[in-house]
Design a protein around this motif. Structure first.
Motif, PDB file in Angstrom:
ATOM      1  N   GLY A  17       0.850  -1.190   0.000  1.00 48.43           N
ATOM      2  CA  GLY A  17       0.000   0.000   0.000  1.00 48.43           C
ATOM      3  C   GLY A  17       0.882   1.236   0.000  1.00 48.43           C
ATOM      4  O   GLY A  17       2.021   1.212  -0.465  1.00 48.43           O
ATOM      5  N   THR A  18       0.371   2.330   0.545  1.00 49.44           N
ATOM      6  CA  THR A  18       1.143   3.558   0.648  1.00 49.44           C
ATOM      7  C   THR A  18       2.260   3.376   1.674  1.00 49.44           C
ATOM      8  O   THR A  18       2.043   2.813   2.751  1.00 49.44           O
ATOM      9  N   THR A  19       3.462   3.826   1.365  1.00 47.20           N
ATOM     10  CA  THR A  19       4.586   3.614   2.267  1.00 47.20           C
ATOM     11  C   THR A  19       4.384   4.372   3.573  1.00 47.20           C
ATOM     12  O   THR A  19       3.721   5.412   3.625  1.00 47.20           O
ATOM     13  N   ILE A  20       5.010   3.856   4.630  1.00 48.16           N
ATOM     14  CA  ILE A  20       4.919   4.489   5.937  1.00 48.16           C
ATOM     15  C   ILE A  20       5.498   5.903   5.896  1.00 48.16           C
ATOM     16  O   ILE A  20       5.043   6.793   6.614  1.00 48.16           O
ATOM     17  N   PHE A  21       6.474   6.140   5.014  1.00 43.76           N
ATOM     18  CA  PHE A  21       7.088   7.463   4.925  1.00 43.76           C
ATOM     19  C   PHE A  21       6.080   8.491   4.421  1.00 43.76           C
ATOM     20  O   PHE A  21       5.990   9.603   4.944  1.00 43.76           O
ATOM     21  N   SER A  22       5.319   8.103   3.409  1.00 40.94           N
ATOM     22  CA  SER A  22       4.293   9.005   2.895  1.00 40.94           C
ATOM     23  C   SER A  22       3.192   9.230   3.917  1.00 40.94           C
ATOM     24  O   SER A  22       2.698  10.350   4.093  1.00 40.94           O
ATOM     25  N   VAL A  23       2.802   8.170   4.610  1.00 42.91           N
ATOM     26  CA  VAL A  23       1.736   8.266   5.610  1.00 42.91           C
ATOM     27  C   VAL A  23       2.130   9.224   6.725  1.00 42.91           C
ATOM     28  O   VAL A  23       1.369  10.133   7.100  1.00 42.91           O
ATOM     29  N   MET A  24       3.336   9.049   7.259  1.00 41.30           N
ATOM     30  CA  MET A  24       3.748   9.878   8.389  1.00 41.30           C
ATOM     31  C   MET A  24       4.044  11.316   7.959  1.00 41.30           C
ATOM     32  O   MET A  24       3.780  12.265   8.706  1.00 41.30           O
ATOM     33  N   SER A  25       4.566  11.497   6.748  1.00 45.02           N
ATOM     34  CA  SER A  25       4.808  12.861   6.268  1.00 45.02           C
ATOM     35  C   SER A  25       3.496  13.613   6.067  1.00 45.02           C
ATOM     36  O   SER A  25       3.391  14.800   6.369  1.00 45.02           O
ATOM     37  N   ALA A  26       2.489  12.899   5.555  1.00 45.30           N
ATOM     38  CA  ALA A  26       1.172  13.528   5.385  1.00 45.30           C
ATOM     39  C   ALA A  26       0.570  13.901   6.732  1.00 45.30           C
ATOM     40  O   ALA A  26       0.001  14.996   6.894  1.00 45.30           O
ATOM     41  N   LEU A  27       0.716  13.017   7.720  1.00 46.69           N
ATOM     42  CA  LEU A  27       0.203  13.322   9.055  1.00 46.69           C
ATOM     43  C   LEU A  27       0.962  14.491   9.676  1.00 46.69           C
ATOM     44  O   LEU A  27       0.354  15.366  10.316  1.00 46.69           O
ATOM     45  N   ALA A  28       2.269  14.527   9.470  1.00 47.81           N
ATOM     46  CA  ALA A  28       3.066  15.640   9.991  1.00 47.81           C
ATOM     47  C   ALA A  28       2.612  16.966   9.390  1.00 47.81           C
ATOM     48  O   ALA A  28       2.503  17.984  10.097  1.00 47.81           O
ATOM     49  N   ALA A  29       2.351  16.968   8.087  1.00 46.41           N
ATOM     50  CA  ALA A  29       1.877  18.193   7.433  1.00 46.41           C
ATOM     51  C   ALA A  29       0.511  18.597   7.966  1.00 46.41           C
ATOM     52  O   ALA A  29       0.259  19.790   8.228  1.00 46.41           O
TER      53      ALA A  29
END
Length: 388
Positions: A17-29
């Motif tokens: 699925g979507t990588t953890i890096f993208s998930v956490m960066s989106a949450l950080a933003a």
């Protein structure tokens, strides 16, 4: 009635699925948190480097380069490796410029791994390894690093036990993402003993090669001829020169191995953009930027570690990379992903759960921070984390 769903093929990567890096960066933003999750700098590169690329463009270097890369660029790469590690690769037949390290890794696996071949993966592992193995038709075989008082280490006895007649390749990563560990001389000796008198190849991901601290040296497989003769070594200019968005890397290997790599590379990306290769080649003529990189990042590592030294986080050893892993068990008993989300949403600092680097999530109570950030960014994060 025929619908779009009727045409969708069975997924080759059904679990991805979507990588953890993208998930956490989106949450950080979303939460306006300090993003110490995804591994990229929040500061600019040396301005002379983009100036060199711009000059290459205006000088007319805008058409296809040779398939393996601009010749003078490959010559600079060969010269750097020879100067640092003492191994001479032929720029004409043993070095290929890639569209970042990740493309290099996939190309290695597509070139070498056949259906049913086994590939040893030492976990925690960078997230592209296993999907790339599966796209090549290979079977990943997992060995977990051990976490002890002195940080993470590779249990070479378990690596040896995982080897079978079907083992084609070992995936190696040092300096290691996410743990910050580095290979030692004893690690090299153990690896050499395992692969001697076998047909096993090695893919050595060395993208953080210039980030090794405390006076230690990077044990590149290029230093060790017995290993170099069976190894593909991968590196990245994005990590070394603070330009992760440029996606330029390289792979080196003995000529016979490189010939197979290039067969895939030419039908994968064919080649990599010309002006950046020309600009990087000019910039590489000065070795100071990569020779000074260990001191540059060691200072940032020490700033971050000193700021958290009296916090409730237990700082794990960080001998290399720009990642600091911490044990948070004195703060929370949440699973790693839940803790990382809580830390981002409620405390305002984004991290990556180390469990995300395992095929089957393994809970160790550890998250990873990236300290490739401006001092002001790190100081803001430290103030929030130290208060926990």
């Amino acid at each position: 009635m025929t619908t779009t769903a009727s045409f969708i093929p069975a997924s080759k990567l059904p679990e991805v699925g979507t990588t953890i890096f993208s998930v956490m960066s989106a949450l950080a933003a979303e939460k306006k948190a300090v993003n110490l999750g995804q591994g990229f700098p929040d500061f600019d590169c040396d301005p002379t480097l983009p100036a060199a690329v711009a000059r290459a463009m205006t000088d007319g270097h805008n058409q296809y380069p040779p398939m393996p890369g601009v010749a003078v660029f490959r010559e600079q790469i060969a010269a750097k490796i020879a100067a640092i590690y003492g191994y001479q690769y032929d720029p004409a037949s043993e070095i290929t410029v890639t569209a970042g390290a990740t493309q290099g890794i996939l190309t290695i696996l597509l070139a070498c791994v056949h259906a049913g071949d086994e590939v040893s993966v030492i976990e925690p592992a960078y997230d592209s390894y296993v999907p790339s193995i599966r796209l090549a038709g290979g079977v990943p075989v997992f060995v977990s690093m051990e976490l002890g008082e002195h940080g993470y280490s590779i249990p070479w006895d378990k690596v040896r036990a995982s080897i079978t007649g079907k083992t084609r390749l070992i995936m190696l990563n040092s300096p290691h993402n996410p743990t910050g560990s580095v290979l030692s001389a004893s690690d090299i000796a153990a690896l050499t003993d395992i692969v001697r008198d076998t047909r096993i190849l090695i893919a050595s991901d060395e993208v953080y090669e210039h980030m090794v601290y405390d006076g230690q040296r990077h044990e590149s497989l290029a230093r060790h001829p017995e290993l170099a003769q069976r190894s593909y070594i991968i590196s990245s200019f994005g990590k070394t020169y603070h330009v992760t968005g440029w996606k330029v890397g390289y792979v080196v290997a003995p000529a016979a191995l490189m010939a197979e790599f290039r067969k895939v590379h030419q039908f994968n990306v064919f080649t990599v953009n010309t002006p950046m290769q020309v600009g990087l080649a000019q910039y590489m003529a000065n070795p100071a930027p990569y020779l000074e990189l260990p001191a540059f990042y060691q200072r940032k590592r020490d700033l971050f570690r000193d700021g958290l030294a009296h916090s409730r986080f237990r700082l794990l050893p960080c001998a290399g990379t720009y990642f600091q892993s911490v044990d948070y068990s004195a703060i929370s008993d949440l699973p790693e992903l839940d803790f990382a989300r809580w830390l981002t949403s409620e405390i305002g600092v984004a991290a990556i759960p180390v469990s995300a680097f395992y095929q089957q999530a393994k809970e160790s109570g550890v998250v990873r921070f990236c300290f490739a950030k401006q001092d002001a960014t790190l100081e803001t994060a430290i103030a929030r984390l130290a208060a926990l």
